[in-house]
Scaffold this motif. Structure first.
Motif, mmCIF file in Angstrom:
data_model
loop_
_atom_site.group_PDB
_atom_site.id
_atom_site.type_symbol
_atom_site.label_atom_id
_atom_site.label_comp_id
_atom_site.label_asym_id
_atom_site.label_seq_id
_atom_site.Cartn_x
_atom_site.Cartn_y
_atom_site.Cartn_z
ATOM 1 N N SER A 115 -2.498 5.795 -12.598
ATOM 2 C CA SER A 115 -3.642 5.187 -11.899
ATOM 3 C C SER A 115 -3.367 3.756 -11.461
ATOM 4 O O SER A 115 -3.938 3.284 -10.482
ATOM 5 C CB SER A 115 -4.900 5.236 -12.774
ATOM 6 O OG SER A 115 -4.671 4.561 -13.996
ATOM 7 N N SER A 119 -0.514 9.280 -7.977
ATOM 8 C CA SER A 119 -0.222 7.849 -7.810
ATOM 9 C C SER A 119 -1.447 7.052 -7.366
ATOM 10 O O SER A 119 -2.145 7.431 -6.427
ATOM 11 C CB SER A 119 0.907 7.664 -6.795
ATOM 12 O OG SER A 119 0.593 8.298 -5.571
ATOM 13 N N GLY A 120 -1.701 5.953 -8.097
ATOM 14 C CA GLY A 120 -2.795 5.055 -7.764
ATOM 15 C C GLY A 120 -4.171 5.620 -8.018
ATOM 16 O O GLY A 120 -5.182 4.998 -7.702
ATOM 17 N N ARG A 121 -4.232 6.813 -8.624
ATOM 18 C CA ARG A 121 -5.542 7.471 -8.777
ATOM 19 C C ARG A 121 -5.869 7.956 -10.183
ATOM 20 O O ARG A 121 -6.948 7.677 -10.677
ATOM 21 C CB ARG A 121 -5.658 8.654 -7.810
ATOM 22 C CG ARG A 121 -5.775 8.187 -6.373
ATOM 23 C CD ARG A 121 -6.319 9.242 -5.451
ATOM 24 N NE ARG A 121 -6.439 8.697 -4.102
ATOM 25 C CZ ARG A 121 -6.337 9.397 -2.990
ATOM 26 N NH1 ARG A 121 -6.141 10.701 -3.048
ATOM 27 N NH2 ARG A 121 -6.474 8.831 -1.815
ATOM 28 N N THR A 122 -4.974 8.730 -10.789
ATOM 29 C CA THR A 122 -5.376 9.352 -12.064
ATOM 30 C C THR A 122 -4.395 9.093 -13.201
ATOM 31 O O THR A 122 -3.201 8.883 -12.989
ATOM 32 C CB THR A 122 -5.529 10.892 -11.913
ATOM 33 O OG1 THR A 122 -4.278 11.441 -11.467
ATOM 34 C CG2 THR A 122 -6.611 11.250 -10.916
ATOM 35 N N ARG A 138 2.856 12.962 -7.183
ATOM 36 C CA ARG A 138 2.361 13.597 -8.415
ATOM 37 C C ARG A 138 3.525 13.644 -9.377
ATOM 38 O O ARG A 138 4.517 14.332 -9.110
ATOM 39 C CB ARG A 138 1.861 15.020 -8.140
ATOM 40 C CG ARG A 138 0.452 15.067 -7.614
ATOM 41 C CD ARG A 138 -0.188 16.415 -7.900
ATOM 42 N NE ARG A 138 -1.523 16.498 -7.362
ATOM 43 C CZ ARG A 138 -2.629 16.151 -8.018
ATOM 44 N NH1 ARG A 138 -2.547 15.659 -9.257
ATOM 45 N NH2 ARG A 138 -3.813 16.284 -7.465
ATOM 46 N N THR A 151 -0.333 1.876 -5.944
ATOM 47 C CA THR A 151 -1.770 1.890 -5.624
ATOM 48 C C THR A 151 -2.078 1.615 -4.154
ATOM 49 O O THR A 151 -3.212 1.792 -3.725
ATOM 50 C CB THR A 151 -2.508 0.840 -6.481
ATOM 51 O OG1 THR A 151 -1.853 -0.420 -6.290
ATOM 52 C CG2 THR A 151 -2.461 1.195 -7.962
ATOM 53 N N ARG A 190 -0.342 5.580 -2.323
ATOM 54 C CA ARG A 190 -1.455 6.043 -3.150
ATOM 55 C C ARG A 190 -1.798 7.493 -2.807
ATOM 56 O O ARG A 190 -1.970 7.842 -1.643
ATOM 57 C CB ARG A 190 -2.664 5.139 -2.886
ATOM 58 C CG ARG A 190 -3.847 5.429 -3.774
ATOM 59 C CD ARG A 190 -4.915 4.347 -3.573
ATOM 60 N NE ARG A 190 -5.984 4.534 -4.530
ATOM 61 C CZ ARG A 190 -7.131 5.158 -4.234
ATOM 62 N NH1 ARG A 190 -7.351 5.611 -3.024
ATOM 63 N NH2 ARG A 190 -8.056 5.316 -5.166
ATOM 64 N N GLY A 191 -1.839 8.348 -3.844
ATOM 65 C CA GLY A 191 -2.230 9.738 -3.629
ATOM 66 C C GLY A 191 -1.147 10.646 -3.063
ATOM 67 O O GLY A 191 -1.412 11.812 -2.791
#
Length: 419
Positions: A351, A344-347, A364, A355, A360-361
């Protein structure tokens, strides 16, 4: 095996029991908050939602959990689990170059065979750098094998051997407009994902031959005869081999970017390796078998393809939750599977979702979108460290599903888990 293959049956029983209970009887504070979010959502009626505690393996909440849904790209969770379990996280796919005949001086009086093994990353250096971060099967390695033999002229032909898979270039169940558009043509020998193939898109092996000849020409190696499709004879001398990245990397690429081509190639590879036939149908059969071995109840579960482009795929939220739990209990594939999912918020496809802190992070999960379908399923970690699994699928059948409202509910469920 890990010796824990029966463990997911616990979740199956819990899911069955839960279906019979009134919601209030199982309501934890988190379940109540999720229930409120679901009830308030305009897409509640077309949603299947399951939330379970991944540490205690208790199901906290279920809404339409046993309704059969079209999973869209959440089908890649099924494919990922099946190929990691069936081929192993370290398994690699190989491409070979072989020669026949006699070499006299710098001339080979014989034929050259480029032998495909279903590697979706087989590519030239520039393509590999831009698309796969430099990882992948290398056409240069195969061309260099002829160079190393000091062969400069070939009095013979180039044959492309794509017999490792069937010749079906797309999944028959796909709508016509999806073919070659949402996935390049499938085959055991595909170079650069068929990029630049133009109208010859349906013949990836011959296109691979074109690119291989260019690679040889750059090294001053000329083949006199034309390119044809043909199987390498048993007595052919294999002089070069290149390998795909390990299966866990391929699954990560597939899930992070929701890549349809990789999903379909891996399903065929599974069919070939474990069922002797490199076809979507056989891959689907082996995938069902692997899910059962993991402990998933596969009754009424339908696998039509690897990517989720087909509306013929069917899975319930409860089955998908069971799959997430089963993988979580299987030591050999757990890490590879979970880390393959966008963060979440990353890839990848997450992405731009969730965020802000603390979300965020912490999530999954795999996204899914198709006309009339939207989905998000995976794992979320609460700020106190407790892990949860969750499934949210909206399936309207025909007609459009309100994407904003659907994603809103998906993100809301994940966010409520986190905090």
């Amino acid at each position: 095996g890990s010796g824990r293959s029966h463990a997911p049956l616990l979740l199956a029983l819990v899911l069955a029991v839960l279906a019979a209970l009134p919601a209030a009887a199982t309501a934890s504070p988190l379940a109540q908050r999720v229930d409120s979010a679901v009830r308030a959502s305009p897409v509640a009626g077309i949603s299947s939602v399951v939330v379970y505690n991944a540490d205690t393996r208790r199901v906290l909440y279920m809404h339409n959990g046993h309704r059969r849904m079209v999973p869209a790209s959440n089908q890649k969770l099924v494919t990922g689990a099946a190929v990691l379990h069936g081929m192993g996280p370290e398994h690699r796919l190989r491409t070979q170059v072989a020669i026949t005949g006699q070499q006299r001086g710098r001339t080979l009086h014989g034929d050259v065979f480029l032998i495909g093994g279903g590697d979706p990353t087989l590519s030239t250096r520039g393509f590999r750098a831009s698309r796969f971060g430099g990882q992948g099967g290398s056409l240069e390695v195969l061309a260099a094998a002829l160079e190393r033999r000091n062969i400069r002229r070939i009095h013979g032909r180039l044959f492309v051997d794509e017999a490792y898979f069937d010749r079906q270039r797309y999944v028959g169940a796909w709508p016509t407009r999806f073919r070659y558009f949402y996935s390049p043509a499938l085959g055991a020998l595909v170079v650069n994902r068929n990029a630049g193939a133009g109208p010859r898109v349906a013949r990836p092996g011959l296109q691979a031959g074109v690119v291989f000849r260019q690679e040889l020409a750059r090294r001053g190696i000329r083949i006199q005869g034309r390119t044809g499709v043909g199987r390498a004879p048993l007595e052919a001398d294999v002089i070069g081999v290149t390998w795909s990245p390990p299966m866990r990397h391929l699954v990560t690429y597939m899930n992070t970017y929701s890549d349809n081509f990789t999903a379909e190639m891996l399903l065929k590879a599974l069919g070939r390796l474990r069922g002797g036939e490199g076809s979507t149908r056989q891959g689907a059969r082996i995938a069902q078998q692997r899910l059962r071995m993991l402990g998933v109840d596969t009754r009424n579960l339908r696998i039509a393809d690897g990517s989720g482009l087909s509306r013929g795929n069917r899975i319930s939220g409860a089955q998908l939750a069971q799959l997430l739990d089963a993988v979580d209990q299987t030591r050999e594939i757990r890490g590879s599977f979970i880390s393959s999912l966008p963060l979440s918020g990353r890839t990848g496809t997450l992405s731009r979702r969730m965020t802000t802190a603390p979300f965020r992070g912490r999530v999954r999960a795999k996204t899914g979108t198709l006309n009339g379908v939207s989905a998000l399923s995976g794992y979320a970690t609460r700020v106190n460290g407790t892990r949860y699994g969750f499934v949210v699928i909206q399936d309207r059948g025909s007609g459009f599903v309100p994407i904003a409202a659907s994603r809103n509910l998906q993100d809301r469920v994940a966010q409520l888990i986190v905090r």
